[in-house]
Motif scaffolding. Sequence first.
Motif, PDB file in Angstrom:
ATOM      1  N   ILE A  59       0.860  -1.184   0.000  1.00  0.00           N
ATOM      2  CA  ILE A  59       0.000   0.000   0.000  1.00  0.00           C
ATOM      3  C   ILE A  59       0.895   1.232   0.000  1.00  0.00           C
ATOM      4  N   TRP A  60       0.265   2.398  -0.255  1.00  0.00           N
ATOM      5  CA  TRP A  60       0.977   3.669  -0.173  1.00  0.00           C
ATOM      6  C   TRP A  60       0.647   4.338   1.153  1.00  0.00           C
ATOM      7  N   VAL A  61       1.652   4.836   1.832  1.00  0.00           N
ATOM      8  CA  VAL A  61       1.449   5.569   3.085  1.00  0.00           C
ATOM      9  C   VAL A  61       2.195   6.906   3.028  1.00  0.00           C
ATOM     10  N   ASN A  62       1.780   7.835   3.863  1.00  0.00           N
ATOM     11  CA  ASN A  62       2.352   9.176   3.964  1.00  0.00           C
ATOM     12  C   ASN A  62       1.915  10.020   2.760  1.00  0.00           C
ATOM     13  N   ARG A  63       0.824  10.782   2.946  1.00  0.00           N
ATOM     14  CA  ARG A  63       0.248  11.548   1.847  1.00  0.00           C
ATOM     15  C   ARG A  63       1.152  12.685   1.374  1.00  0.00           C
ATOM     16  N   THR A  64       2.021  13.155   2.231  1.00  0.00           N
ATOM     17  CA  THR A  64       2.936  14.229   1.836  1.00  0.00           C
ATOM     18  C   THR A  64       4.035  13.701   0.925  1.00  0.00           C
ATOM     19  N   HIS A  65       4.634  12.617   1.335  1.00  0.00           N
ATOM     20  CA  HIS A  65       5.685  11.973   0.533  1.00  0.00           C
ATOM     21  C   HIS A  65       5.386  10.474   0.496  1.00  0.00           C
ATOM     22  N   PRO A  66       4.500  10.043  -0.413  1.00  0.00           N
ATOM     23  CA  PRO A  66       4.082   8.641  -0.444  1.00  0.00           C
ATOM     24  C   PRO A  66       5.245   7.660  -0.574  1.00  0.00           C
ATOM     25  N   VAL A  67       5.191   6.647   0.270  1.00  0.00           N
ATOM     26  CA  VAL A  67       6.161   5.559   0.206  1.00  0.00           C
ATOM     27  C   VAL A  67       5.389   4.244   0.294  1.00  0.00           C
ATOM     28  N   THR A  68       6.001   3.178  -0.146  1.00  0.00           N
ATOM     29  CA  THR A  68       5.322   1.877  -0.117  1.00  0.00           C
ATOM     30  C   THR A  68       5.521   1.185   1.229  1.00  0.00           C
TER      31      THR A  68
END
Length: 290
Positions: free
Chosen positions: A232-241
Amino acid sequence: MFIKFSIPSLARRYSIVSQNSEDTEAFLPSPEKAKLPSVPSPKSHRPITCFTATLLLFSIATAAVGFCIGQKYPTNLDSVSTRHTTKYSPILDEDMIKYEVVQYDGRFTEENEFRKEASPEVDAAWESLGVGYRPMLISDEQAIKSGLTRNNTHRNPELGGGYPVFLEGMHQLHCLNLVRQSLWYNIDYYRAQGQGAFSDPAKVLKWHVSHCLDIIRQRLMCTVDTGVFGGIWVNRTHPVTFVDFNTKHVCKNFDAIRAYAERNQIEANLPENFWDPPVDDDVYIWEYTP
């Protein structure tokens, strides 16, 4: 030395092809079109009669084989799956094991009651799983089907005989609980209490924990999960997997199995003559704890 533990349906659809009169004529031509004789000669009856007899015998044989297979392998897929993948256990006689879809709680940073640091509340959560259940008692006949022999500990025949046994799943959960208790952030709490396995000498405790760890390893290898999970993608500011551990699984109905183990426990306080001790050489006695 003996360490005592206190312890959806799958359906296949078929479509019936409807046939009108034209379809019937297409597949089954009338006698006029086929120019069949209205009265067959006597000789023409012989191959038809032999074919009919052969077909009848084949049908009877097929029905007999189907009946035998049906007797050995019930149509209940839950029962078939369990009996094919599980060593015999008296619980199979109850025909109570069902399979259901379960959502795993795979959250990484949010801890449920089984993951938190040691406390009475966490211990109560684990106890509710049956990690401290006492053994069950099974009959001599059930013991033989389970793979036990006279070399296994037996109840005094004067008390009705039978074999005290642990349900494997409850023991495996007991082992997981002991590994949890021995984690670096929990072990001081349980050492201070000095109860159960933590009342044993350090060397014995080490054997107990490593035994439990390896039992879990072997169980995970035995029933290796072939499911998959993605990310999944997390961290809306700087998306990481990040991996998504919150997956669905087809599982046995644990609550019913736990309840079975609970209601079939032997008494807490055993009479002095509970065990049927070995006499002469009728039972193999180990020289030391294996």
